[in-house]
Design a protein around this motif. Structure first.
Motif, PDB file in Angstrom:
ATOM      1  N   GLN A 102       0.915  -1.659   0.438  1.00  0.00           N
ATOM      2  CA  GLN A 102       0.467  -0.185  -0.174  1.00  0.00           C
ATOM      3  C   GLN A 102       0.616   1.336  -0.372  1.00  0.00           C
ATOM      4  O   GLN A 102       0.610   2.195  -0.284  1.00  0.00           O
ATOM      5  CB  GLN A 102      -1.154   0.117   1.407  1.00  0.00           C
ATOM      6  N   GLY A 105       0.692   1.951  -3.039  1.00  0.00           N
ATOM      7  CA  GLY A 105      -0.866   1.494  -3.846  1.00  0.00           C
ATOM      8  C   GLY A 105      -1.738   2.218  -3.608  1.00  0.00           C
ATOM      9  O   GLY A 105      -3.058   2.963  -4.425  1.00  0.00           O
ATOM     10  N   SER A 106      -1.399   3.080  -2.135  1.00  0.00           N
ATOM     11  CA  SER A 106      -2.366   4.366  -2.186  1.00  0.00           C
ATOM     12  C   SER A 106      -1.276   5.283  -1.463  1.00  0.00           C
ATOM     13  O   SER A 106      -0.408   5.402  -0.302  1.00  0.00           O
ATOM     14  CB  SER A 106      -3.305   3.499  -1.163  1.00  0.00           C
ATOM     15  N   GLY A 153      -4.332   6.113  -6.084  1.00  0.00           N
ATOM     16  CA  GLY A 153      -3.837   4.206  -6.051  1.00  0.00           C
ATOM     17  C   GLY A 153      -3.206   4.940  -7.036  1.00  0.00           C
ATOM     18  O   GLY A 153      -2.231   5.222  -8.224  1.00  0.00           O
ATOM     19  N   SER A 185     -10.242   4.326  -6.402  1.00  0.00           N
ATOM     20  CA  SER A 185      -9.835   4.703  -5.375  1.00  0.00           C
ATOM     21  C   SER A 185     -11.454   5.210  -4.609  1.00  0.00           C
ATOM     22  O   SER A 185     -11.282   5.008  -3.952  1.00  0.00           O
ATOM     23  CB  SER A 185      -8.589   4.659  -4.659  1.00  0.00           C
TER      24      SER A 185
END
Length: 436
Positions: A102, A105-106, A153, A185
Motif C-alpha cells: 500500500q 498502491g495508496s 491509487g 479508489s
C-alpha cells in the motif's frame, strides 16, 4: 552439496531483463524462468507463458518446476496480493505483502504513515471524490502555488499533476474525477509543491534491516531539459552525486529506519525492495513517493552497479539473513538511455525492425522492454523499446560510452533524449562519489 536453486521472475520489461541478467550471473542459480519475459530475458533463462494475474497458475508452475524463489518485478501483482497468495502456500517470494505494498498502491496510506512516524514529506490534505466541493474550496483558499494533485491509487505513472494556478487545479480536479483510470479508489491527495532536485534511493530489506544500493536519478519527461509529458522514464544514472554521504545517512536515519520501524508497529512488515523517491530541498531530503519495487529504468543501472551476488542478496532478504550478507557496489558509474517509439508516451508505432544490436561493444548492456521476436528479427512492440546501459570510471565517461553505442541501434522513428545524466555532471565534483 548442491546449493543451486530454481527461480521464477515475474514481469516482461527492461527492469525484469536487468533482474534476469543479474540473477543469471549468480553462482546459486540452476534454472531461471521468466513469466512472460521478452526476447532479452530469453538470453538469460527460459521464458514461460503465464498470465501473471492468475495466481493459481503461477503457484502450479512453481510446484511443478521445483521453484525455490519467486521474484516479483512489477507493482500491480504486489498490490493485488501475489506475495500473500504464494507465501500462504509455502513458497518463498521476494516482494512485499499486499498490506505493505500500500506504500505505493495508496498515496493516502503512504502519507498517513509518513505523518505518523515523522518522515519528512510535503504538506498535504486528502479528499474523497465525493468531497469535490471541499477539495475545490481548499484549492481556492491556497496561497502558495504550484499545487500538486495526485490520484490515490496506481495510475501507470500518469496520476500526478503539477498545477500552476487556481483555474488549472480546479480543471484538473474535475478531469480526475471523471477519468476512470484516476478515480478507481475514489480518493486524491492535494499537496504542496516541493522545490528542489529529485533523486531515488533503493533499499533491499527483510523488514528490520536494510542494504542500500547506489542512489540514482531518473529522467521522467519525454523532452530534452526535462520538458514535455511525463513518461515511465527516459533514462537514469547512478550513483547520483546529488545524494552525498551525509545526505544518504540522513535518508537512512529519517526515512528508511522510520518507515521500516513504523511498518513493523503497524503489523505489516515491509520485505523486498523499497524505492524511495526524494526531493532534495533546501530543508533537506523529503519523500515524494514510495514504490514497492525496483524502478524502471533505475534498475537498469543499479543491477550492473552491484558487484556482489544479486540472488544471494534477494535470498538473504527473504530468509532474514541480511546481517550475514555483504553488498559490494561497483566503483564505476552507469548511465542508461531509453530508446522509445515515435509518439510515446501517447499512441505509438509498433512492428518496426531493430538493427544494430549485434554490432555493439562490450561497453554496454542492452535491456529489452517493448520488443518481440518474429522469424528471427527483433521488432518494436511497445513505447519504451530498449534500455542501453554503459559504464565508466566517471559519470561523463559512462555517458560517453552509452551514447556511442546508442547511435549504432536503429529502427524507424526511434527517439531518445540526448541529455541523460548531464545534470549530474554539474554537481559531481561536490557530491557523492563511489570512490569516497
Amino acid at each position: 552439496m548442491n546449493t543451486e536453486i530454481n527461480v521464477l521472475l515475474i514481469g516482461s520489461g527492461g527492469r525484469e531483463h536487468a533482474l534476469a541478467w543479474g540473477i543469471h550471473k549468480s553462482k546459486k542459480i540452476d534454472q531461471l524462468y521468466i513469466a512472460p519475459g521478452n526476447p532479452g530475458t530469453a538470453l538469460c533463462g527460459t521464458n514461460v507463458k503465464l498470465d501473471v494475474t492468475r495466481f493459481q497458475d503461477i503457484a502450479e508452475f512453481i510446484e511443478e518446476n521445483n521453484v525455490q524463489l519467486t521474484v516479483i518485478g512489477p507493482e500491480q501483482p504486489l498490490v493485488d496480493g501475489i506475495t500473500d497468495y504464494l507465501t500462504e502456500r509455502g513458497h518463498k517470494v521476494f516482494g512485499p505483502s499486499a498490506a505493505a505494498a500500500q506504500l505505493e498502491g495508496s498515496k493516502t496510506f503512504a502519507k498517513e504513515i509518513m505523518h505518523k512516524y515523522g518522515i519528512p514529506t510535503a504538506k498535504y490534505e486528502r479528499f474523497t471524490f465525493a468531497e469535490q466541493d471541499q477539495a475545490e474550496k481548499y484549492i481556492k483558499d491556497s496561497t502558495t502555488w504550484p499545487l500538486v494533485l495526485k490520484a490515490d491509487g496506481l495510475a501507470g505513472g500518469k496520476g500526478v499533476f503539477i498545477c500552476e494556478d487556481e483555474n488549472d487545479a480546479i480543471a484538473r480536479l474535475y478531469s480526475m474525477i471523471n477519468d476512470p483510470a484516476m478515480n478507481a479508489s475514489g480518493r486524491l491527495i492535494i499537496e504542496e509543491f516541493m522545490e528542489g532536485e529529485e533523486a531515488s534511493v533503493f533499499a533491499v530489506t527483510d523488514g528490520r534491516q536494510a542494504k542500500i544500493l547506489q542512489p540514482a536519478q531518473d529522467h521522467k519527461r519525454i523532452g530534452e531539459g526535462d520538458t514535455g509529458l511525463n513518461t515511465g522514464g527516459m533514462g537514469a544514472y547512478a550513483p547520483a552525486p546529488i545524494i552525498n554521504e551525509p545526505l544518504l545517512k540522513e535518508v537512512e536515519d529519517k526515512v528508511i529506519h522510520r518507515i521500516l520501524d513504523g511498518m513493523q508497529v503497524e503489523g505489516m512488515p515491509y520485505r523486498g525492495v523499497l524505492y524511495i523517491g526524494l526531493m532534495i530541498t533546501k530543508d533537506g531530503p523529503k519523500v515524494v513517493e514510495f514504490n514497492c519495487r525496483f524502478g524502471d529504468p533505475e534498475c537498469q543501472v543499479l543491477i550492473p552497479g552491484l558487484k556482489s551476488d544479486l540472488l544471494e542478496l534477494l535470498l538473504a532478504a527473504v530468509d532474514h539473513k541480511l546481517d550475514e550478507t555483504d553488498v559490494v557496489l561497483s566503483e564505476d558509474y552507469h548511465c542508461c538511455v531509453v530508446i522509445s517509439s515515435k509518439g510515446y508516451p501517447k499512441a505509438h508505432e509498433k512492428g518496426k525492425k531493430i538493427t544494430g544490436l549485434n554490432n555493439l561493444s562490450d561497453n554496454v548492456i542492452v535491456f529489452h522492454s517493448g520488443t518481440k521476436e518474429v522469424d528471427g528479427d527483433i521488432l518494436t512492440s511497445g513505447g519504451r523499446v530498449l534500455s542501453v546501459t554503459g559504464s565508466g570510471s566517471s559519470l561523463d565517461k559512462a555517458i560517453e560510452n552509452t551514447y556511442s553505442e546508442v547511435k549504432k541501434i536503429h529502427f524507424d522513428n526511434a527517439y531518445y533524449r540526448t541529455d541523460i545524466g548531464k545534470k549530474g555532471l554539474k554537481i559531481e565534483t561536490r557530491g557523492y562519489s563511489p570512490h569516497d
